[in-house]
Design a protein around this motif. Structure first.
Motif, PDB file in Angstrom:
ATOM      1  N   ASN A   1      27.980 -30.105-118.565  1.00 22.14           N
ATOM      2  CA  ASN A   1      28.227 -30.454-119.813  1.00 22.14           C
ATOM      3  C   ASN A   1      27.759 -29.702-120.864  1.00 22.14           C
ATOM      4  N   HIS A   2      26.736 -29.096-120.762  1.00 19.67           N
ATOM      5  CA  HIS A   2      26.544 -28.116-121.929  1.00 19.67           C
ATOM      6  C   HIS A   2      27.618 -27.170-122.024  1.00 19.67           C
ATOM      7  N   PHE A   3      28.111 -26.681-121.163  1.00 15.72           N
ATOM      8  CA  PHE A   3      28.899 -25.579-121.473  1.00 15.72           C
ATOM      9  C   PHE A   3      30.445 -26.288-121.782  1.00 15.72           C
TER      10      PHE A   3
ATOM     11  N   LEU B   1      32.581 -17.354-124.734  1.00 10.50           N
ATOM     12  CA  LEU B   1      31.418 -17.734-123.907  1.00 10.50           C
ATOM     13  C   LEU B   1      31.993 -18.121-122.486  1.00 10.50           C
ATOM     14  N   ALA B   2      33.374 -18.800-122.502  1.00  9.21           N
ATOM     15  CA  ALA B   2      33.889 -18.909-121.080  1.00  9.21           C
ATOM     16  C   ALA B   2      33.787 -17.774-120.320  1.00  9.21           C
ATOM     17  N   ALA B   3      34.358 -16.742-120.904  1.00 11.81           N
ATOM     18  CA  ALA B   3      34.454 -15.425-120.126  1.00 11.81           C
ATOM     19  C   ALA B   3      33.267 -14.805-119.551  1.00 11.81           C
ATOM     20  N   ALA B   4      32.134 -15.066-120.487  1.00  8.64           N
ATOM     21  CA  ALA B   4      30.795 -14.608-119.785  1.00  8.64           C
ATOM     22  C   ALA B   4      30.111 -15.379-118.806  1.00  8.64           C
ATOM     23  N   THR B   5      30.622 -16.890-118.982  1.00 11.29           N
ATOM     24  CA  THR B   5      29.982 -17.843-118.151  1.00 11.29           C
ATOM     25  C   THR B   5      30.774 -18.007-116.887  1.00 11.29           C
ATOM     26  N   LEU B   6      32.023 -18.106-116.869  1.00  9.47           N
ATOM     27  CA  LEU B   6      33.042 -18.219-115.623  1.00  9.47           C
ATOM     28  C   LEU B   6      33.042 -16.810-114.957  1.00  9.47           C
ATOM     29  N   PHE B   7      33.265 -16.941-113.512  1.00 12.78           N
ATOM     30  CA  PHE B   7      33.449 -15.612-112.829  1.00 12.78           C
ATOM     31  C   PHE B   7      34.930 -15.496-112.742  1.00 12.78           C
TER      32      PHE B   7
END
Length: 148
Positions: free
Chosen positions: A44-46, A60-66
């Protein structure tokens, strides 16, 4: 009270990022109850942080998701489903306990918003097409009537 998964911090963040990637790709994940609680808050935070869909949220998505496919799916499929006022993106359901150790299991899935179906309005001025009356067919093993 802070939840702990009895793991080092780098392993916890890797675990949550991996589960979030799987949640985005497959739209549902089955995991233990304690991991699911952490995953729901993290997801939810993401999603609330990437809602504007600008350059910063893509970074942010590139740094978080693999997975690169997961990054594309977030911005092309998942975020357009929700309005700008949505704050909750995931839901959870309890499922049967795991067979090996009877751990409580939870299925975490993305909420799919229902789209209104378009219905045709009938114009009362136009005549409705005639329909054939429905006739019942006799069963196959019924005796046939003789015609005279």
């Amino acid at each position: 009270m802070k939840r702990t998964l009895r793991a080092q911090a780098d392993f916890q963040s890797t675990l949550l990022r991996n589960q979030l990637t799987s949640l985005v790709l497959y739209e549902s994940v089955t995991t233990t109850k304690s991991k699911a609680k952490k995953l729901i808050a993290f997801a939810n935070h993401f999603f609330n942080r990437v809602v504007p869909a600008d350059l910063n949220s893509k970074r942010l998505a590139a740094a978080t998701l693999f997975d690169k496919n997961a990054q594309e799916k977030v911005f092309e499929e998942i975020l357009p489903r929700y309005g700008k006022t949505d704050t909750t993106f995931v839901r959870h359901f309890r499922v049967l306990p795991r067979k090996g150790d009877s751990a409580e299991m939870v299925m975490v899935s993305l909420i799919k918003t229902l789209q209104a179906q378009k219905t045709k309005l009938v114009d009362p001025a136009k005549p409705v097409a005639d329909t054939k009356p429905v006739t019942k067919k006799a069963p196959k093993n019924a005796p046939k009537k003789e015609s005279k």
